[in-house]
Enzyme design. Structure first.
Site, PDB file in Angstrom:
ATOM      1  N   LYS A  88      -7.957  -2.776   1.020  1.00 17.59           N
ATOM      2  CA  LYS A  88      -6.857  -1.942   0.520  1.00 17.59           C
ATOM      3  C   LYS A  88      -5.775  -2.735  -0.210  1.00 17.59           C
ATOM      4  O   LYS A  88      -5.104  -2.196  -1.089  1.00 17.59           O
ATOM      5  CB  LYS A  88      -6.241  -1.138   1.673  1.00 17.59           C
ATOM      6  CG  LYS A  88      -7.139  -0.036   2.204  1.00 17.59           C
ATOM      7  CD  LYS A  88      -6.409   0.803   3.235  1.00 17.59           C
ATOM      8  CE  LYS A  88      -7.265   1.961   3.718  1.00 17.59           C
ATOM      9  NZ  LYS A  88      -6.508   2.865   4.620  1.00 17.59           N
TER      10      LYS A  88
ATOM     11  N   ASP B 127      -2.864   8.493   1.837  1.00 15.77           N
ATOM     12  CA  ASP B 127      -2.627   8.560   3.282  1.00 15.77           C
ATOM     13  C   ASP B 127      -1.333   9.293   3.621  1.00 15.77           C
ATOM     14  O   ASP B 127      -1.280  10.059   4.589  1.00 15.77           O
ATOM     15  CB  ASP B 127      -2.596   7.157   3.888  1.00 15.77           C
ATOM     16  CG  ASP B 127      -3.981   6.563   4.063  1.00 15.77           C
ATOM     17  OD1 ASP B 127      -4.952   7.335   4.169  1.00 15.77           O
ATOM     18  OD2 ASP B 127      -4.096   5.321   4.107  1.00 15.77           O
TER      19      ASP B 127
END
Length: 286
Positions: free
Chosen positions: A70, A106
Site C-alpha cells: 500500500k 478505506d
C-alpha cells in the site's frame, strides 16, 4: 479466464485469503458486466514489473492493493489523489488517460454504515479508536473530517499523538495507552442525549490466530455504537459483548463491502448493485 476480456484484480503477498474476488465477482454477475475480477500474487520485488506490464495492457481496469504494497506502490504511480496522500496509503489504482491514479477507498468504506448517524445534528461527537496501524490512519482521517473528537489508544501513545498531529493538527483530540481501556473505570458518563459515541477496534486483536482485545466496557458511554473492522470471526468477542449489553454493533464486512463498492465504480464505470447485500454477506460467511 480470457486474455481479451476487461478485468480488474487484487494484488498482495499473500493474496489467497482476499475476499475481493468474491465480492466483485458477485457484483459483476448481478450487473451483467462482461468483465472479470482476479487475484494476482505479487511479491515486493515484482511490484515495479507488475505496474509496468499493466500500464500497457488495454484490458486492465485497475487493481486493489493489499499488504505489503500500500505504501510501496505510491512512487510507481503518476498521481495520488488527496485522500490517499493524506492517509499515506493507496489501496486502489485505476488507469485514466494513459496515467495511473492511486486512491484510497478505506475511509469511505468505513464511513458507509455510519452515514445515517452522521447526517443527523449532534451536540457532541466522540470516537474511541483502538489502534494506530494502517487501518487506523484511514479511520482517524475519516472521523476527524466528520467533526468527531477522537481518543486514540495504542501501545505507543507517542505514535498515537503523532498520527493525530499529522492527520488533523487543528483538532482537540486525545491519546491513551492501550491498557487504559483494559482496566475498569468508575467514570460516570453524563447525559448522552444529542450525542454520538463510537468505539472502534481498528486492530487485528480478536482476529482468528491473534490475541484477544482486552477492553473493559465501563469505558463505553450509554448508547454507543461499537464497530470492529475484523472479518474473521465476523462476531468478535468485542462485538458479542457489545451486543449482549444492548449496544448497536457494526462488523468488519461493512467496511470491506463499502470500500469495495467505491472501487467497483472506479473500475467498471457504474455503481455496484447493492440490492442483494444480504445474499453477498451470506456467501462471504458460508
Amino acid at each position: 479466464m480470457s486474455d481479451s476480456v476487461s478485468y480488474a484484480e487484487v494484488i498482495g503477498d499473500p493474496i489467497a485469503q482476499s475476499k475481493s474476488p468474491a465480492i466483485h465477482g458477485f457484483w459483476l454477475e448481478k450487473a451483467g458486466i462482461a468483465a472479470e475480477y482476479r487475484r494476482c500474487h505479487v511479491r515486493s520485488n515484482e511490484l515495479a514489473d507488475y505496474i509496468a506490464s499493466r500500464r500497457v495492457d488495454p484490458h486492465w481496469r485497475g487493481c486493489n492493493v493489499t499488504m505489503p504494497h500500500k505504501q510501496a506502490i505510491m512512487p510507481l504511480l503518476d498521481r495520488i489523489e488527496p485522500v490517499a496522500a493524506r492517509i499515506g496509503a493507496v489501496n486502489t489504482v485505476v488507469p485514466r488517460d494513459g496515467a495511473l491514479i492511486g486512491t484510497n477507498t478505506d475511509a469511505a468504506g468505513f464511513l458507509e454504515p455510519l452515514r445515517a448517524d452522521l447526517a443527523k445534528p449532534h451536540y457532541f461527537r466522540m470516537a474511541r479508536i483502538i489502534g494506530t496501524g494502517g487501518a487506523a490512519r484511514a479511520i482517524i482521517a475519516a472521523l476527524a473530517d466528520e467533526g468527531m473528537v477522537l481518543v486514540v489508544a495504542g501501545r505507543d501513545p507517542d505514535k498515537a499523538r503523532a498520527l493525530l498531529d499529522e492527520l488533523d493538527p487543528k483538532g482537540e483530540h486525545h491519546v491513551a495507552p492501550l491498557d487504559h481501556f483494559a482496566a475498569a473505570t468508575e467514570f460516570a458518563f453524563d447525559d448522552r442525549a444529542g450525542c454520538f459515541d463510537l468505539v472502534v477496534n481498528a486492530t487485528s486483536l480478536g482476529m482468528v490466530g491473534q490475541p484477544p482485545l482486552n477492553f473493559d466496557f465501563s469505558h463505553v458511554p450509554p448508547g454507543s455504537v461499537c464497530y470492529d473492522i475484523v472479518t474473521a470471526p465476523l462476531e468478535t468477542p468485542f462485538l458479542a459483548e457489545a451486543k449482549a449489553r444492548g449496544l448497536r454493533t457494526i462488523d468488519g464486512l461493512n467496511m470491506l463491502i463499502g470500500q469495495a463498492a467505491v472501487a467497483f465504480e472506479r473500475f467498471f464505470g457504474q455503481p455496484a448493485p447493492r440490492d442483494d447485500d444480504d445474499a453477498l454477506r451470506r456467501m462471504l460467511t458460508a
